[in-house]
Design a protein around this motif. Structure first.
Motif: not given
Ligand code: SF4
Lengths: 344, 657
Positions: B360, B399, B381, B379, B363-364, B443, B355, B403
């Motif tokens: 993101l 981000d 990002n 994941i 998806k948290s 992540i 993503t 993250s």
């Protein structure tokens, strides 16, 4: 199930005891959940798959505690996402028999998107939709299936929302299997779940469930002893649609849609009644049956639709098989060295 | 085709439809070159051949001008010449912006070198601008004295108006600092293709190859290389091959004849390690790294993802490799993307979701589910400019805090960041390895710049990559309990549904350590919270030490992380060459950090943390290692760092120390 991707069967016959969990069932006494659990305990051994091949997935809500109460592989997810999680489980391992326990809040509200899309894709899973028309776990707020005007903790003057009819939603999303049962009839529930298990594709079984605490008697007009024969019709494939205390009523396809008729009146005989064809590809009649509501119609119970279409997970495996046979890239070394490369 | 129970036929999608047929409607017969046609020989006298360490070339034009292809061919040729290189495509946010406007400008930058090249370069030495709008929007990226090649035929009133010029920039003296080559490319190209009887549209489509021909002359390259590319690229389109050939030759000959090029360049081959090479972009490398990890671990790959710029390419790329058993599920939304991946992970797949920023956020909640169920999941990002929709096609590193901390509850997971397009391969591989071996979500941060940018990639052998051994529980293990842990790593076992004797339940409710029953016990919650955190921290035991460019102690430590590696490395390397006491630590592992991190930080008088956000990593360092002197250098413009601004900043700090 398709030849290669079948769920492996158990070598020994299984019984209820094979699926008994060591966890205390914490639903309220009298909750419809207990009856649904009893049906599952009946149907899993009957299906005959190895007990390790069942996988139960749920979201959040009273219904979603289900995985803790059966001894299978289980995944208790987050609110609304059971259908998405189960899609991953089934696609990753098509050899599992995947069952989803979800409610009207979980699948009709917060998880509505996943619900319609799992159905549209026809992923081979079985969805048990506990429809008690209320949010139980959060203590009594209206849900997307609460009838208009329902007085709940968040609708003191009555809801002003038009409710979903789950069957309509399933068929609108191109559902291939829809059945309905009531929590007061374990026998029919078990039969319907067995049918769901046999079906290739997304099977949705709506269970009209009673929440004794926050929405007691929500389905009484359909389920009570004195009304049920007149207010329910049990659909059986290949048989004319007859109901009523004395089997005196029937459903006929009229000019304007379905009609309730009385056998013997106005020259109507059994011959004039609709014969149920659950396997019909065309969902037209199925939709009309799913939509039947009181007081004009009896509520349809049993398997309303069970049509044959390719399933998502089968096609995934087919494409992989095809690609493996036809692609020149057989491993990652092939891939890394494909296209323009040069030596230095 | 096969028959299902109900008698319905299922057809495979037609994989082999030639999609160019419709887009490229050349209504012409196969053509041959005129009998008396001779390929021009290479120029005999090239007086001003300048040998260069590295050159940056930027191709810009309308979205439909084929600048991406031109840039790619240029870069591929340089690669065959043995140069090191890095590329960056610069697309507009619109798919096809209006013609001749700045919004419609699409670009492709190539940095080639005799020396090692770490980024696609700041300012260009050569700018090929196919119309006024592209000149206007890119002139600021040309070095003073740069050579600018532009198509004179596109300079008309209408184009000025659309691009925002009030007077002709070629005539008002504003370009006097540059070496401008005004070539009537459209006219000459038309002339060159006369014999082919193509319609105007088709003729103009190959203008880019005329420009490329000029570049071939400028870099003293043999035209055959381009012909080989055409032959490969347009295998089934002999007419396109011929059109492109004629255009390229015409451009080459034009450059040779007009002698407008006062200098031509020679960039000798770079001293690269021996081996087989290819060009690779970060997003493709990410996809391939995961495929390699799946093969190495024996766990089938499952990707659940939803299209989002600039991460979609990973989804598209992995979709191609069903032959490697990759299962790719294009979900109905970002949440279904990650939730399906979690389901697949529970079922035993190497599970991924890809993503960019907004995705993101969506998806948290599910990331928390993966943390509490202690299931492996990566994941990815591919960061872009935020907040909200922000700058979808631009790059940023903003981000990081999300993250690290952007979830409800105490929710630790591994965070790592790839540093360059080719490093995306190794970072993806490693993120999958760490995730499975430590039973935790990871992540992996990349960004639009390295995701879309490309560079040389030395092709590894898959069996030379590290082994991956997921802790899979054995059938009928009498001691199996879902949350029994390895005492050293605190890692639980992965019991795959379908395995005999291991039926168990996991889920989002807190579980009792060991046995795994739902537990609301206060002491157990404390224990599990600590265990989940310590499990992630213990990953540091298996991480390599943090590396350093330069001396282990000195005046200034430059710290960076993720996709800024190239520019920061280049800036520091230059300062070291000048004799300055500067070193560079570029972080890949952010949570947890390598064990020697504090030792490194403690050996410098001053630390400067450079990042494309307002200072997120520097805050994180201050929080973890508060004793040291930190300063920061930040930029939030959707653009990568340029080397010069970094060097200026470092020099300024050095002066103040
Ligand atoms: S609150 Fe209602 S639905 Fe929930 S367990 Fe109690 S009776 Fe069942």
């Amino acid at each position: 199930m398709q030849e290669n991707f079948t769920v492996e069967r158990s070598r020994n016959p299984l019984t209820k005891n094979d699926f008994v969990s060591d966890q205390m069932v914490k639903w309220c006494p009298g909750c419809g959940g207990h009856a649904i659990l009893a049906s599952v305990a009946n149907v899993f051994p009957k299906i005959g798959y190895k007990k390790e091949n069942f996988c139960m997935v749920s979201g959040i809500g009273c219904s979603s505690r289900f995985p803790y109460y059966v001894n299978t592989y289980g995944f208790h997810g987050i609110h609304g996402r059971a259908n998405a999680i189960a899609t991953g489980v089934k696609v990753a391992n098509p050899h599992l028999s995947v069952w989803i326990a979800t409610g009207d809040g979980d699948s009709m509200a917060i998880g509505g998107n996943h619900f319609i899309h799992i159905i549209r894709r026809n992923v081979d899973v079985n969805i048990m939709l506990f429809n008690n028309q209320i949010y139980g776990l959060t203590k009594g707020q209206y849900s997307p299936t609460s009838p208009m005007g329902s007085v709940t903790k968040t609708s003191p003057q009555g809801t002003i929302e038009h409710p979903f009819n789950p069957g309509e939603l399933v068929l609108g999303a191109q559902g291939t299997f829809f059945a309905r049962a009531v929590d007061t009839n374990v026998k029919i529930m078990t039969e319907v779940m067995f049918e769901a298990a046999k079906h290739d594709g997304t099977s949705v079984v709506e269970i009209l469930e009673n929440c004794v605490i926050y929405n007691d008697n929500a389905h009484t007009a359909i389920t009570s002893k004195d009304l049920r024969e007149d207010n329910q019709i049990h659909l059986k494939n290949g048989e004319p649609m007859i109901f009523g205390k004395n089997n005196e009523k029937g459903i006929r396809l009229g000019q304007m849609g379905l009609e309730v008729v009385v056998i013997g009146e106005n020259g109507i005989t059994e011959e004039d009644l609709l014969v149920h064809d659950q396997y019909s590809q065309d969902p037209g009649i199925h939709l009309m049956l799913a939509k039947m509501t009181l007081p004009y119609y009896p509520v349809a119970m049993g398997v309303i639709r069970s049509a044959m279409f390719s399933t998502y997970d089968d096609l995934v495996e087919e494409q992989i098989k095809y690609a493996k046979a036809n692609s020149t890239i057989k491993n990652v070394d092939d891939l890394l060295n494909s296209g323009d490369t040069w030596e230095i | 085709m096969r028959l299902k129970k109900g008698g319905y036929e299922i057809f495979h999608s037609p994989f082999f439809v030639n999609k160019y047929e419709k887009i490229f409607p050349l209504k012409i017969k196969r053509i041959t070159l005129p009998k008396n046609f001779k390929h021009k020989k290479m120029a005999k006298n090239k007086n001003n051949v300048v040998t260069k360490e590295d050159v940056v070339v930027k191709f810009v034009g309308d979205s439909g001008d084929g600048m991406q292809l031109t840039g790619n061919l240029f870069s591929d040729t340089a690669a065959l010449e043995g140069n090191d290189l890095a590329n960056f495509p610069d697309y507009p946010a619109e798919i096809r912006g209006p013609l001749n406007t700045i919004a419609g400008v699409s670009g492709f930058q190539v940095h080639i070198g005799h020396k090692r090249v770490y980024s696609s370069g700041d300012m260009c030495d050569v700018l090929v601008a196919m119309n006024p709008a592209s000149l206007k929007s890119n002139l600021k990226w040309a070095k003073k004295g740069a050579t600018i090649i532009t198509d004179l035929d596109t300079y008309n009133e209408k184009a000025f108006e659309k691009s925002g010029y009030t007077i002709n920039p070629l005539q008002d003296g504003s370009l006097s600092d540059y070496n401008i080559i005004q070539a009537p490319i459209t006219t000459l190209n038309k002339e060159a293709l006369k014999s082919l009887n193509l319609d105007n549209k088709a003729v103009d489509k190959s203008r880019n190859m005329f420009a490329l021909g000029m570049m071939y002359f400028m870099f003293n390259w043999k035209q055959d290389k381009a012909f080989d590319f055409f032959a490969k690229k347009f295998k089934k389109k002999p007419n396109i091959i011929e059109a492109n050939k004629l255009s390229l030759m015409a451009g080459y000959n034009y450059a040779e004849t007009v002698e407008a090029m006062s200098v031509t360049y020679n960039v000798p081959a770079a001293a690269l390690d021996k081996g087989r090479y290819r060009n690779i972009s970060g997003n493709i490398a990410t996809a391939w790294g995961f495929l390699a990890a799946a093969e190495r671990s024996g766990r089938p790959l499952f990707l659940g993802s939803y299209p989002i710029t600039p991460a979609t390419e990973i989804l598209m790329e992995l979709s191609k490799y069903k032959s490697l058993g990759a299962k790719v599920f294009q979900a109905e939304d970002e949440i279904a993307g990650i939730c399906s991946a979690i389901g697949a992970s529970f079922a035993g797949s190497m599970a991924l979701t890809t993503t960019s920023g907004p995705g993101l956020s969506l998806k948290s909640e599910a990331m928390g589910l993966a943390v509490i169920t202690e299931l492996p999941l990566v994941i990815v990002n591919v960061q872009r400019g935020g907040p909200s929709t922000g700058l979808p096609t631009k790059s940023e590193q903003s981000d990081l805090m999300q993250s690290l901390y952007g979830r409800n509850g105490e929710c630790p997971l591994i965070v790592m960041a790839a540093s360059s397009p080719s490093d995306c391969f190794y970072s993806a591989f490693e993120s999958a390895k760490l995730s499975m071996e430590h039973m935790t979500p990871v992540i992996l941060l990349t960004d639009g710049y390295i995701g879309q940018g490309s560079e040389l990639f030395r092709i590894p052998k898959v069996n030379s990559l590290p082994t991956i051994t997921p802790p899979i529980a054995m059938a009928n293990d009498p001691d199996y309990k879902p949350f029994n842990r390895d005492p050293k790593t605190l890692v639980r076992k992965w019991a795959l549904p379908g395995t005999e004797g291991l039926r168990h339940r996991v889920g989002g409710l807190e579980k009792e350590n060991g046995i795994g029953n739902v537990s609301m016990d206060p002491a157990n919650h404390q224990l599990m919270t600590d265990l989940r955190f310590n499990k992630v921290m213990k990953v540091a035991d298996s991480l390599p030490n943090q590396e350093l460019l330069g001396e282990a102690e000195g005046d200034l430590l430059v710290v960076s992380w993720g996709g800024t590696y190239g520019a920061v490395h280049t800036a520091v390397e230059d300062l070291i060459k000048e004799g300055k006491k500067v070193s560079h630590a570029h972080f890949k592992y952010i949570m947890p950090m390598p064990k020697n991190t504090e030792t490194i930080l403690s050996n410098f008088k001053q630390i400067v943390v450079c990042e494309l956000n307002s200072g997120q990593f520097v805050q994180y360092l201050k929080m973890n290692f508060p004793k040291y002197n930190y300063s920061q250098f930040n930029k939030v413009q959707g653009l990568p760092f340029v080397v010069s601004e970094l060097s200026d900043k470092f020099n300024q700090i050095l002066k103040e120390i």
